[in-house]
Design an enzyme around this catalytic site. Structure first.
Site, short mmCIF file in Angstrom:
data_model
loop_
_atom_site.label_atom_id
_atom_site.label_comp_id
_atom_site.label_asym_id
_atom_site.label_seq_id
_atom_site.Cartn_x
_atom_site.Cartn_y
_atom_site.Cartn_z
N THR A 28 4.87 47.28 22.47
CA THR A 28 4.11 45.45 22.19
C THR A 28 3.29 45.98 22.43
O THR A 28 1.90 46.48 22.70
CB THR A 28 4.52 44.91 23.74
OG1 THR A 28 6.16 45.18 23.40
CG2 THR A 28 4.10 43.69 23.04
N THR A 31 -0.94 47.72 17.24
CA THR A 31 -1.07 49.15 16.77
C THR A 31 1.03 49.01 16.29
O THR A 31 1.48 49.84 15.82
CB THR A 31 -0.92 50.90 18.17
OG1 THR A 31 -2.22 50.01 17.96
CG2 THR A 31 -0.84 51.70 16.60
N ASP A 84 4.81 53.37 21.75
CA ASP A 84 4.25 52.75 22.98
C ASP A 84 2.67 52.62 22.57
O ASP A 84 1.62 54.02 21.92
CB ASP A 84 4.43 52.13 24.41
CG ASP A 84 4.15 50.88 24.87
OD1 ASP A 84 3.93 50.38 23.69
OD2 ASP A 84 4.35 50.46 25.95
N LYS A 97 -2.71 50.57 30.09
CA LYS A 97 -2.16 49.12 29.29
C LYS A 97 -1.63 47.74 29.97
O LYS A 97 -1.71 47.77 31.42
CB LYS A 97 -0.58 49.97 29.15
CG LYS A 97 -0.27 51.74 28.10
CD LYS A 97 1.37 52.19 27.99
CE LYS A 97 2.06 51.54 27.68
NZ LYS A 97 1.93 50.41 26.36
N GLY A 99 -3.22 45.25 27.83
CA GLY A 99 -3.69 45.01 26.71
C GLY A 99 -2.89 42.80 26.47
O GLY A 99 -3.09 42.15 26.41
N GLY A 100 -1.38 43.45 25.94
CA GLY A 100 -0.83 42.83 25.66
C GLY A 100 0.02 41.61 26.63
O GLY A 100 1.10 41.00 26.29
N GLU A 106 6.68 47.37 29.81
CA GLU A 106 6.85 48.67 29.56
C GLU A 106 6.55 49.45 29.78
O GLU A 106 6.64 50.67 30.10
CB GLU A 106 5.38 49.04 28.53
CG GLU A 106 5.32 47.38 27.83
CD GLU A 106 3.40 47.46 27.17
OE1 GLU A 106 3.64 47.66 25.94
OE2 GLU A 106 2.69 47.00 28.02
#
Length: 226
Positions: A28, A31, A84, A97, A99-100, A106
Protein backbone atom coordinates in the site's frame (compact mmCIF):
# COMPACT_ATOMS: atom_id res chain seq x y z
CA UNK A 1 13.64 12.87 -12.52
CA UNK A 2 11.25 14.10 -9.87
CA UNK A 3 10.06 11.95 -6.96
CA UNK A 4 7.02 10.58 -8.78
CA UNK A 5 9.16 9.56 -11.75
CA UNK A 6 11.52 7.72 -9.39
CA UNK A 7 8.56 5.93 -7.82
CA UNK A 8 7.29 4.89 -11.24
CA UNK A 9 10.79 3.69 -12.14
CA UNK A 10 11.07 1.30 -9.19
CA UNK A 11 7.49 0.13 -9.65
CA UNK A 12 8.25 -0.89 -13.22
CA UNK A 13 11.48 -2.57 -12.15
CA UNK A 14 9.78 -4.55 -9.38
CA UNK A 15 7.21 -6.22 -11.62
CA UNK A 16 10.04 -7.78 -13.63
CA UNK A 17 10.48 -10.14 -10.66
CA UNK A 18 6.90 -11.40 -10.92
CA UNK A 19 6.52 -14.65 -12.85
CA UNK A 20 3.52 -16.49 -14.22
CA UNK A 21 1.69 -18.49 -11.55
CA UNK A 22 3.01 -16.52 -8.59
CA UNK A 23 1.01 -15.47 -5.54
CA UNK A 24 2.09 -11.89 -4.90
CA UNK A 25 1.59 -9.69 -1.85
CA UNK A 26 0.63 -6.19 -2.96
CA UNK A 27 1.51 -3.42 -0.54
CA UNK A 28 0.00 0.00 0.00
CA UNK A 29 1.17 3.54 -0.66
CA UNK A 30 2.10 6.00 -3.38
CA UNK A 31 5.05 3.99 -4.73
CA UNK A 32 3.09 0.74 -4.73
CA UNK A 33 0.37 2.38 -6.81
CA UNK A 34 2.86 2.70 -9.66
CA UNK A 35 3.88 -0.93 -9.23
CA UNK A 36 0.28 -2.15 -9.31
CA UNK A 37 -0.34 -0.09 -12.45
CA UNK A 38 2.70 -1.72 -14.09
CA UNK A 39 1.55 -5.17 -12.96
CA UNK A 40 -1.92 -4.55 -14.36
CA UNK A 41 -0.34 -3.63 -17.69
CA UNK A 42 1.52 -6.95 -17.77
CA UNK A 43 -1.67 -8.84 -16.92
CA UNK A 44 -3.57 -7.09 -19.70
CA UNK A 45 -0.88 -7.08 -22.39
CA UNK A 46 1.04 -10.31 -21.69
CA UNK A 47 -1.71 -12.44 -20.22
CA UNK A 48 0.35 -12.84 -17.03
CA UNK A 49 -1.55 -15.07 -14.62
CA UNK A 50 -0.93 -14.25 -10.98
CA UNK A 51 -2.92 -13.99 -7.77
CA UNK A 52 -2.60 -10.93 -5.58
CA UNK A 53 -3.04 -10.68 -1.82
CA UNK A 54 -3.49 -7.06 -0.82
CA UNK A 55 -2.62 -5.09 2.29
CA UNK A 56 -5.46 -2.56 2.12
CA UNK A 57 -8.89 -2.02 0.66
CA UNK A 58 -7.40 0.76 -1.49
CA UNK A 59 -4.96 -1.61 -3.16
CA UNK A 60 -7.71 -4.19 -3.65
CA UNK A 61 -9.87 -1.67 -5.50
CA UNK A 62 -6.98 -0.55 -7.70
CA UNK A 63 -5.82 -4.09 -8.53
CA UNK A 64 -9.27 -5.45 -9.31
CA UNK A 65 -9.92 -2.45 -11.53
CA UNK A 66 -6.87 -3.47 -13.57
CA UNK A 67 -8.00 -7.08 -13.94
CA UNK A 68 -5.67 -8.57 -11.32
CA UNK A 69 -7.12 -11.59 -9.51
CA UNK A 70 -7.28 -10.94 -5.75
CA UNK A 71 -7.71 -13.50 -2.98
CA UNK A 72 -7.91 -13.18 0.78
CA UNK A 73 -4.79 -14.20 2.68
CA UNK A 74 -6.60 -17.11 4.34
CA UNK A 75 -7.54 -18.47 0.90
CA UNK A 76 -3.90 -19.08 -0.09
CA UNK A 77 -1.33 -21.32 1.59
CA UNK A 78 1.68 -19.13 0.84
CA UNK A 79 2.84 -15.91 -0.81
CA UNK A 80 5.81 -16.16 -3.16
CA UNK A 81 6.80 -12.49 -3.14
CA UNK A 82 5.52 -9.44 -1.29
CA UNK A 83 6.25 -6.04 -2.86
CA UNK A 84 5.68 -3.01 -0.67
CA UNK A 85 6.96 0.49 -0.07
CA UNK A 86 8.64 1.96 3.00
CA UNK A 87 8.76 5.36 4.65
CA UNK A 88 12.38 5.02 5.81
CA UNK A 89 15.10 2.38 5.44
CA UNK A 90 18.42 2.55 7.27
CA UNK A 91 21.83 1.10 6.44
CA UNK A 92 20.97 -2.12 8.33
CA UNK A 93 17.75 -2.46 6.29
CA UNK A 94 15.51 -1.72 9.24
CA UNK A 95 12.38 0.00 8.00
CA UNK A 96 9.51 2.19 9.10
CA UNK A 97 6.16 1.61 7.41
CA UNK A 98 2.61 2.72 8.05
CA UNK A 99 2.53 6.20 6.58
CA UNK A 100 -0.38 5.01 4.47
CA UNK A 101 -2.19 3.61 7.51
CA UNK A 102 -1.96 -0.06 6.49
CA UNK A 103 0.85 -1.24 8.76
CA UNK A 104 -1.06 -4.12 10.39
CA UNK A 105 -2.11 -5.84 7.18
CA UNK A 106 1.29 -5.02 5.66
CA UNK A 107 3.13 -6.79 8.47
CA UNK A 108 0.80 -9.81 8.35
CA UNK A 109 1.29 -10.23 4.60
CA UNK A 110 5.03 -9.61 4.97
CA UNK A 111 5.19 -12.34 7.60
CA UNK A 112 3.39 -14.82 5.32
CA UNK A 113 5.72 -14.20 2.35
CA UNK A 114 8.66 -16.31 1.23
CA UNK A 115 10.45 -13.28 -0.27
CA UNK A 116 9.97 -9.63 0.68
CA UNK A 117 10.83 -6.65 -1.54
CA UNK A 118 10.63 -2.95 -0.74
CA UNK A 119 10.53 -0.29 -3.44
CA UNK A 120 11.43 3.31 -2.60
CA UNK A 121 12.77 6.51 -4.08
CA UNK A 122 16.20 7.57 -2.88
CA UNK A 123 14.84 10.05 -0.31
CA UNK A 124 13.68 7.11 1.84
CA UNK A 125 17.22 5.80 2.41
CA UNK A 126 18.59 7.23 5.68
CA UNK A 127 21.54 6.55 8.02
CA UNK A 128 19.19 5.86 10.94
CA UNK A 129 15.40 5.44 11.00
CA UNK A 130 13.10 7.50 13.20
CA UNK A 131 12.76 11.03 11.86
CA UNK A 132 9.71 10.02 9.83
CA UNK A 133 7.96 9.00 13.04
CA UNK A 134 6.70 5.59 14.15
CA UNK A 135 3.03 4.75 13.48
CA UNK A 136 1.36 2.60 16.12
CA UNK A 137 -2.04 0.97 15.58
CA UNK A 138 -4.17 0.75 18.72
CA UNK A 139 -7.67 -0.50 19.46
CA UNK A 140 -10.19 2.28 20.18
CA UNK A 141 -11.09 1.01 23.67
CA UNK A 142 -8.81 2.68 26.19
CA UNK A 143 -6.75 4.32 23.45
CA UNK A 144 -6.31 7.53 25.42
CA UNK A 145 -4.56 5.56 28.17
CA UNK A 146 -2.11 4.19 25.61
CA UNK A 147 -1.58 7.73 24.32
CA UNK A 148 -0.90 8.93 27.88
CA UNK A 149 1.65 6.14 28.41
CA UNK A 150 3.47 7.17 25.25
CA UNK A 151 3.58 10.75 26.53
CA UNK A 152 5.13 9.58 29.81
CA UNK A 153 7.72 7.61 27.84
CA UNK A 154 8.72 10.77 25.98
CA UNK A 155 7.56 9.46 22.58
CA UNK A 156 5.73 12.71 21.69
CA UNK A 157 2.54 11.00 20.42
CA UNK A 158 0.09 12.57 17.98
CA UNK A 159 -3.27 11.20 16.91
CA UNK A 160 -3.45 10.60 13.18
CA UNK A 161 -6.34 12.68 11.88
CA UNK A 162 -8.32 12.88 8.65
CA UNK A 163 -11.04 15.41 7.90
CA UNK A 164 -11.01 16.53 11.52
CA UNK A 165 -11.62 13.02 12.86
CA UNK A 166 -9.28 10.37 14.20
CA UNK A 167 -8.09 8.21 11.32
CA UNK A 168 -9.55 4.70 11.16
CA UNK A 169 -7.65 1.78 9.64
CA UNK A 170 -9.24 -0.97 7.54
CA UNK A 171 -9.62 -2.85 10.84
CA UNK A 172 -11.36 0.24 12.33
CA UNK A 173 -8.50 0.84 14.73
CA UNK A 174 -6.74 4.15 15.50
CA UNK A 175 -3.19 5.24 14.75
CA UNK A 176 -0.89 7.15 17.09
CA UNK A 177 2.19 8.61 15.40
CA UNK A 178 5.25 8.80 17.64
CA UNK A 179 7.74 11.61 16.97
CA UNK A 180 10.81 9.97 18.46
CA UNK A 181 13.58 11.30 16.21
CA UNK A 182 16.47 9.06 15.21
CA UNK A 183 16.18 5.70 16.97
CA UNK A 184 19.35 4.43 18.61
CA UNK A 185 17.93 0.98 19.47
CA UNK A 186 15.00 0.05 17.17
CA UNK A 187 14.68 -3.42 18.71
CA UNK A 188 14.23 -2.05 22.23
CA UNK A 189 11.60 0.42 21.06
CA UNK A 190 9.78 -2.32 19.15
CA UNK A 191 9.72 -4.49 22.27
CA UNK A 192 8.28 -1.70 24.40
CA UNK A 193 5.59 -0.89 21.85
CA UNK A 194 4.39 -4.43 21.14
CA UNK A 195 4.18 -5.22 24.86
CA UNK A 196 2.02 -2.17 25.58
CA UNK A 197 -1.52 -3.37 26.26
CA UNK A 198 -3.88 -1.92 23.66
CA UNK A 199 -1.27 -1.80 20.90
CA UNK A 200 -2.17 -4.00 17.94
CA UNK A 201 1.01 -3.45 15.90
CA UNK A 202 3.74 -0.89 15.24
CA UNK A 203 5.43 0.38 12.11
CA UNK A 204 8.96 -0.80 12.89
CA UNK A 205 9.82 -3.49 10.34
CA UNK A 206 13.04 -5.11 11.55
CA UNK A 207 14.65 -8.01 9.65
CA UNK A 208 11.68 -8.10 7.29
CA UNK A 209 13.11 -7.51 3.80
CA UNK A 210 15.24 -9.47 1.32
CA UNK A 211 15.54 -7.03 -1.60
CA UNK A 212 15.31 -3.24 -1.81
CA UNK A 213 14.95 -1.42 -5.13
CA UNK A 214 15.94 2.24 -4.83
CA UNK A 215 14.97 4.78 -7.46
CA UNK A 216 17.99 6.95 -8.21
CA UNK A 217 18.65 9.59 -10.85
CA UNK A 218 20.88 7.21 -12.81
CA UNK A 219 18.37 4.34 -12.65
CA UNK A 220 17.10 1.69 -10.24
CA UNK A 221 19.57 0.28 -7.72
CA UNK A 222 18.87 -3.26 -6.52
CA UNK A 223 20.15 -4.05 -3.02
CA UNK A 224 20.19 -7.63 -1.75
CA UNK A 225 20.02 -7.95 2.02
CA UNK A 226 22.64 -10.38 3.33
Amino acid sequence: MDQNELKALVGQEAVKYIQDGMIVGLGTGSTVRYMVDALGKRVQEEGLKIVGVTTSNRTTAQAEGLGITIKDLDDVDHIDLCIDGADEIDTDFNGIKGGGGALLWEKIVNNASTKRMWIVDESKMVPRIGNFGVPVEVIPFGAQHVFNYFEKQGYHPKWRMTDGEKYRTDEHNLIIDLKVGEIVDPKALAEDLIHTVGVVEHGLFLNRVDTVIVGRQNGPEVLQVK
